[in-house]
Motif scaffolding. Structure first.
Motif, PDB file in Angstrom:
ATOM      1  N   VAL A   1       8.505  -9.638  -9.732  1.00 25.71           N
ATOM      2  CA  VAL A   1       7.142 -10.176  -9.782  1.00 25.71           C
ATOM      3  C   VAL A   1       6.143  -9.066 -10.108  1.00 25.71           C
ATOM      4  O   VAL A   1       5.100  -9.317 -10.707  1.00 25.71           O
ATOM      5  CB  VAL A   1       6.788 -10.858  -8.441  1.00 25.71           C
ATOM      6  CG1 VAL A   1       5.338 -11.280  -8.387  1.00 25.71           C
ATOM      7  CG2 VAL A   1       7.705 -12.040  -8.195  1.00 25.71           C
ATOM      8  N   PHE A   2       6.469  -7.842  -9.747  1.00 30.59           N
ATOM      9  CA  PHE A   2       5.580  -6.702  -9.940  1.00 30.59           C
ATOM     10  C   PHE A   2       5.816  -5.990 -11.279  1.00 30.59           C
ATOM     11  O   PHE A   2       5.295  -4.902 -11.494  1.00 30.59           O
ATOM     12  CB  PHE A   2       5.755  -5.692  -8.803  1.00 30.59           C
ATOM     13  CG  PHE A   2       5.397  -6.248  -7.460  1.00 30.59           C
ATOM     14  CD1 PHE A   2       4.082  -6.241  -7.015  1.00 30.59           C
ATOM     15  CD2 PHE A   2       6.374  -6.800  -6.641  1.00 30.59           C
ATOM     16  CE1 PHE A   2       3.750  -6.754  -5.778  1.00 30.59           C
ATOM     17  CE2 PHE A   2       6.048  -7.314  -5.400  1.00 30.59           C
ATOM     18  CZ  PHE A   2       4.731  -7.297  -4.970  1.00 30.59           C
TER      19      PHE A   2
ATOM     20  N   ALA B   1      -2.093   2.312  -4.923  1.00 29.12           N
ATOM     21  CA  ALA B   1      -2.887   1.166  -5.376  1.00 29.12           C
ATOM     22  C   ALA B   1      -3.068   0.151  -4.248  1.00 29.12           C
ATOM     23  O   ALA B   1      -2.166  -0.048  -3.433  1.00 29.12           O
ATOM     24  CB  ALA B   1      -2.189   0.500  -6.560  1.00 29.12           C
ATOM     25  N   PRO B   2      -4.224  -0.492  -4.195  1.00 30.22           N
ATOM     26  CA  PRO B   2      -4.408  -1.549  -3.193  1.00 30.22           C
ATOM     27  C   PRO B   2      -3.502  -2.734  -3.528  1.00 30.22           C
ATOM     28  O   PRO B   2      -3.306  -3.038  -4.703  1.00 30.22           O
ATOM     29  CB  PRO B   2      -5.889  -1.924  -3.328  1.00 30.22           C
ATOM     30  CG  PRO B   2      -6.297  -1.451  -4.681  1.00 30.22           C
ATOM     31  CD  PRO B   2      -5.402  -0.303  -5.037  1.00 30.22           C
ATOM     32  N   PRO B   3      -2.932  -3.375  -2.541  1.00 27.63           N
ATOM     33  CA  PRO B   3      -2.018  -4.485  -2.824  1.00 27.63           C
ATOM     34  C   PRO B   3      -2.776  -5.691  -3.373  1.00 27.63           C
ATOM     35  O   PRO B   3      -3.916  -5.956  -2.993  1.00 27.63           O
ATOM     36  CB  PRO B   3      -1.396  -4.799  -1.469  1.00 27.63           C
ATOM     37  CG  PRO B   3      -2.361  -4.265  -0.472  1.00 27.63           C
ATOM     38  CD  PRO B   3      -3.063  -3.113  -1.122  1.00 27.63           C
ATOM     39  N   SER B   4      -2.118  -6.413  -4.257  1.00 28.08           N
ATOM     40  CA  SER B   4      -2.698  -7.641  -4.797  1.00 28.08           C
ATOM     41  C   SER B   4      -2.462  -8.780  -3.809  1.00 28.08           C
ATOM     42  O   SER B   4      -1.632  -8.673  -2.903  1.00 28.08           O
ATOM     43  CB  SER B   4      -2.039  -7.988  -6.134  1.00 28.08           C
ATOM     44  OG  SER B   4      -0.677  -8.329  -5.935  1.00 28.08           O
TER      45      SER B   4
ATOM     46  N   GLU C   1       1.384 -11.670  -0.331  1.00 31.48           N
ATOM     47  CA  GLU C   1       2.096 -12.916  -0.052  1.00 31.48           C
ATOM     48  C   GLU C   1       3.616 -12.696  -0.070  1.00 31.48           C
ATOM     49  O   GLU C   1       4.330 -13.139   0.833  1.00 31.48           O
ATOM     50  CB  GLU C   1       1.703 -13.963  -1.104  1.00 31.48           C
ATOM     51  CG  GLU C   1       2.363 -15.304  -0.938  1.00 31.48           C
ATOM     52  CD  GLU C   1       1.977 -16.267  -2.057  1.00 31.48           C
ATOM     53  OE1 GLU C   1       2.684 -17.292  -2.180  1.00 31.48           O
ATOM     54  OE2 GLU C   1       1.018 -16.026  -2.798  1.00 31.48           O
ATOM     55  N   ILE C   2       4.086 -11.987  -1.068  1.00 31.84           N
ATOM     56  CA  ILE C   2       5.524 -11.699  -1.163  1.00 31.84           C
ATOM     57  C   ILE C   2       5.965 -10.849   0.023  1.00 31.84           C
ATOM     58  O   ILE C   2       7.013 -11.101   0.623  1.00 31.84           O
ATOM     59  CB  ILE C   2       5.848 -10.998  -2.499  1.00 31.84           C
ATOM     60  CG1 ILE C   2       5.705 -11.998  -3.649  1.00 31.84           C
ATOM     61  CG2 ILE C   2       7.248 -10.395  -2.481  1.00 31.84           C
ATOM     62  CD1 ILE C   2       5.736 -11.364  -5.014  1.00 31.84           C
ATOM     63  N   ALA C   3       5.178  -9.853   0.387  1.00 30.09           N
ATOM     64  CA  ALA C   3       5.527  -8.992   1.515  1.00 30.09           C
ATOM     65  C   ALA C   3       5.587  -9.795   2.812  1.00 30.09           C
ATOM     66  O   ALA C   3       6.502  -9.611   3.623  1.00 30.09           O
ATOM     67  CB  ALA C   3       4.522  -7.848   1.639  1.00 30.09           C
ATOM     68  N   ARG C   4       4.642 -10.689   3.008  1.00 29.53           N
ATOM     69  CA  ARG C   4       4.653 -11.523   4.222  1.00 29.53           C
ATOM     70  C   ARG C   4       5.862 -12.448   4.246  1.00 29.53           C
ATOM     71  O   ARG C   4       6.477 -12.646   5.304  1.00 29.53           O
ATOM     72  CB  ARG C   4       3.359 -12.320   4.317  1.00 29.53           C
ATOM     73  CG  ARG C   4       2.172 -11.472   4.692  1.00 29.53           C
ATOM     74  CD  ARG C   4       0.900 -12.300   4.890  1.00 29.53           C
ATOM     75  NE  ARG C   4      -0.217 -11.438   5.164  1.00 29.53           N
ATOM     76  CZ  ARG C   4      -1.238 -11.232   4.330  1.00 29.53           C
ATOM     77  NH1 ARG C   4      -1.302 -11.858   3.174  1.00 29.53           N
ATOM     78  NH2 ARG C   4      -2.205 -10.410   4.669  1.00 29.53           N
ATOM     79  N   GLU C   5       6.206 -13.018   3.095  1.00 35.72           N
ATOM     80  CA  GLU C   5       7.392 -13.882   3.019  1.00 35.72           C
ATOM     81  C   GLU C   5       8.653 -13.091   3.344  1.00 35.72           C
ATOM     82  O   GLU C   5       9.511 -13.558   4.101  1.00 35.72           O
ATOM     83  CB  GLU C   5       7.506 -14.505   1.624  1.00 35.72           C
ATOM     84  CG  GLU C   5       6.463 -15.554   1.324  1.00 35.72           C
ATOM     85  CD  GLU C   5       6.437 -15.968  -0.147  1.00 35.72           C
ATOM     86  OE1 GLU C   5       7.274 -15.481  -0.941  1.00 35.72           O
ATOM     87  OE2 GLU C   5       5.570 -16.784  -0.500  1.00 35.72           O
TER      88      GLU C   5
END
Length: 118
Positions: A64-65, A76-79, A84-88
């Motif tokens: 996705v990245f 870099a600041p997260p998008s 969302e992907i990290a939380r999942e």
């Protein structure tokens, strides 16, 4: 640079590099002798792939990245999508840890019963 040099410079095995290439995360061209040839920017891209994998993401998550892999990801600041992907992924890991903890506790209880008998 050839795959051996990329492996040396990135600290990633040639096998993993071929895996990343098969997943479409890095690309190479072929020299006349058939060897893979990578551009200089691939070193940064591989470092970012490792950064995301080491954070607990999967190769599918990392894909996705793809458009961000050539920059300075750690700074870099997260998008919003990245968060969302990290939380999942965190929820999946938490569920796995809970299941493994329960399995460990059941085994420990079973061993306690066995050692009480013996």
């Amino acid at each position: 640079m050839r795959i051996g040099e990329l492996a040396r410079r990135s600290g990633v095995s040639p096998r993993a590099l071929r895996h990343y290439e098969a997943a479409g995360l890095i690309a190479s061209t072929r020299a006349a002798n058939g060897y893979r040839v990578y551009g200089e920017g691939v070193v940064t891209r591989v470092a970012n792939i490792r950064y995301l994998l080491d954070a607990g993401l999967t190769l599918d998550d990392v894909s996705v990245f793809r458009s961000c892999l050539d920059g300075d990801m750690p700074s870099a600041p997260p998008s919003a999508r990245g968060l969302e992907i990290a939380r999942e992924r965190l929820a999946v890991l938490d569920a796995r840890i809970a299941a493994q903890t329960e399995a460990r506790n059941r085994l420990a209880r079973s061993l306690g019963v066995v050692s009480d008998r013996g």
